[in-house]
Design a protein around this motif. Structure first.
Motif, PDB file in Angstrom:
ATOM      1  N   ALA A 105       1.012  -1.420  -0.059  1.00 50.72           N
ATOM      2  CA  ALA A 105       0.061  -0.071  -0.096  1.00 50.72           C
ATOM      3  C   ALA A 105       0.807   1.216  -0.048  1.00 50.72           C
ATOM      4  CB  ALA A 105      -0.853  -0.011   1.292  1.00 50.72           C
ATOM      5  N   SER A 106       1.968   1.197   0.829  1.00 54.42           N
ATOM      6  CA  SER A 106       2.951   2.377   0.842  1.00 54.42           C
ATOM      7  C   SER A 106       3.575   2.761  -0.493  1.00 54.42           C
ATOM      8  CB  SER A 106       3.568   2.526   1.857  1.00 54.42           C
ATOM      9  OG  SER A 106       4.482   1.364   1.925  1.00 54.42           O
ATOM     10  N   LEU A 124       4.323   5.271  -5.710  1.00 51.31           N
ATOM     11  CA  LEU A 124       4.115   5.210  -7.390  1.00 51.31           C
ATOM     12  C   LEU A 124       2.961   6.332  -7.736  1.00 51.31           C
ATOM     13  CD1 LEU A 124       4.332   1.505  -7.861  1.00 51.31           C
ATOM     14  CD2 LEU A 124       6.116   3.000  -8.400  1.00 51.31           C
ATOM     15  N   THR A 125       1.795   6.203  -7.196  1.00 47.74           N
ATOM     16  CA  THR A 125       0.861   7.200  -7.808  1.00 47.74           C
ATOM     17  C   THR A 125       1.280   8.498  -7.597  1.00 47.74           C
ATOM     18  OG1 THR A 125      -0.765   5.387  -7.031  1.00 47.74           O
ATOM     19  CG2 THR A 125      -1.673   7.688  -7.363  1.00 47.74           C
ATOM     20  N   CYS A 184      12.317   3.189   0.044  1.00 48.07           N
ATOM     21  CA  CYS A 184      12.105   3.612   1.684  1.00 48.07           C
ATOM     22  C   CYS A 184      10.519   3.331   2.147  1.00 48.07           C
ATOM     23  CB  CYS A 184      12.247   4.994   1.899  1.00 48.07           C
ATOM     24  SG  CYS A 184      14.002   5.522   1.929  1.00 48.07           S
ATOM     25  N   ALA A 185       9.562   3.436   1.103  1.00 46.60           N
ATOM     26  CA  ALA A 185       8.352   3.021   1.287  1.00 46.60           C
ATOM     27  C   ALA A 185       8.061   1.512   1.424  1.00 46.60           C
ATOM     28  CB  ALA A 185       7.347   3.504   0.297  1.00 46.60           C
ATOM     29  N   LEU A 186       8.742   1.063   0.515  1.00 46.12           N
ATOM     30  CA  LEU A 186       8.577  -0.657   0.477  1.00 46.12           C
ATOM     31  C   LEU A 186       9.236  -1.149   1.688  1.00 46.12           C
ATOM     32  CD1 LEU A 186       7.850  -2.998  -1.369  1.00 46.12           C
ATOM     33  CD2 LEU A 186      10.196  -2.933  -2.113  1.00 46.12           C
ATOM     34  N   SER A 187      10.265  -0.607   2.287  1.00 47.93           N
ATOM     35  CA  SER A 187      11.080  -1.035   3.342  1.00 47.93           C
ATOM     36  C   SER A 187      10.347  -0.524   4.837  1.00 47.93           C
ATOM     37  CB  SER A 187      12.517  -0.728   3.489  1.00 47.93           C
ATOM     38  OG  SER A 187      13.212  -1.190   2.250  1.00 47.93           O
ATOM     39  N   PHE A 188       9.804   0.614   4.724  1.00 50.21           N
ATOM     40  CA  PHE A 188       9.499   1.130   5.966  1.00 50.21           C
ATOM     41  C   PHE A 188       7.962   1.368   6.047  1.00 50.21           C
ATOM     42  CE2 PHE A 188      13.932   2.803   5.747  1.00 50.21           C
ATOM     43  CZ  PHE A 188      14.047   1.969   6.924  1.00 50.21           C
ATOM     44  N   GLY A 189       7.152   1.173   5.167  1.00 52.33           N
ATOM     45  CA  GLY A 189       5.961   1.260   5.040  1.00 52.33           C
ATOM     46  C   GLY A 189       5.028   2.497   5.290  1.00 52.33           C
TER      47      GLY A 189
END
Length: 185
Positions: free
Chosen positions: A101-102, A107-108, A132-137
């Protein structure tokens, strides 16, 4: 051991910087030493000395290196983004749904910004935000808004003062690194 880790961190930063010709000066060596020593207390805050401290210190150093390379050379190397992914993704306790989701939010947002204002963000910044979004949410996203505000404020002040022109590229990795520092503290 308490004094060895900052010195090893300083050497690591210097070896990464040594790859870039623009950073091969005595000032860079001094900066690396100071960076290695100054980031150490931030990693040790409120914890006993264990593997978590070493991990936090390595993440701080990695993001500091990325920020400084972006600041001096206006590039975020893909190899450092990949190392960031490999260092952060397996060791964070974030659910797969939160990661997805993050990542979808980033991406959006990057797609909208690219369609709305071409060249507003460099692709290195976008890749680093995605990692960072993929790793830390969602915790990264909650602190990332402060980075956007402070980075935008910095850009406005730089434009207003006349130090940069409208088409001047301004590095954003230092603000992303500040997000990670806030996230860990």
């Amino acid at each position: 051991m308490i004094f060895v880790l900052p010195l090893i961190g300083s050497l690591f930063v210097y070896l990464v910087f040594f790859h870039y010709t623009a950073l091969k000066t005595w000032k860079t060596g001094l900066l690396c030493l100071c960076l290695g020593i100054l980031l150490y207390p931030a990693a040790v805050m409120h914890q006993e000395y264990n593997a978590e401290i070493i991990y936090r210190y390595l993440v701080f150093l990695l993001f500091a290196v990325i920020a400084l390379i972006d600041l001096y050379c206006m590039i975020i190397p893909d190899m450092l983004v990949l190392i960031t992914l490999l260092l952060t993704f397996p060791f964070t306790a974030v659910s797969p749904w939160e990661r997805a989701a993050s990542l979808a939010v980033i991406l959006t947002a990057s797609w909208i910004v690219e369609k709305w204002r071409k060249g507003c963000f460099g692709w290195g910044d976008v890749k680093l935000c995605r990692v960072c979004a993929l790793s830390f949410g969602f915790s990264f996203l909650s602190y990332f808004r402060y980075s956007l505000v402070l980075g935008g404020l910095f850009a406005c002040i730089a434009l207003w003062s006349g130090h940069v022109k409208k088409q001047t590229r301004i590095p954003f990795a230092p603000w992303i690194s500040m997000t990670i520092l806030l996230l860990f503290l």
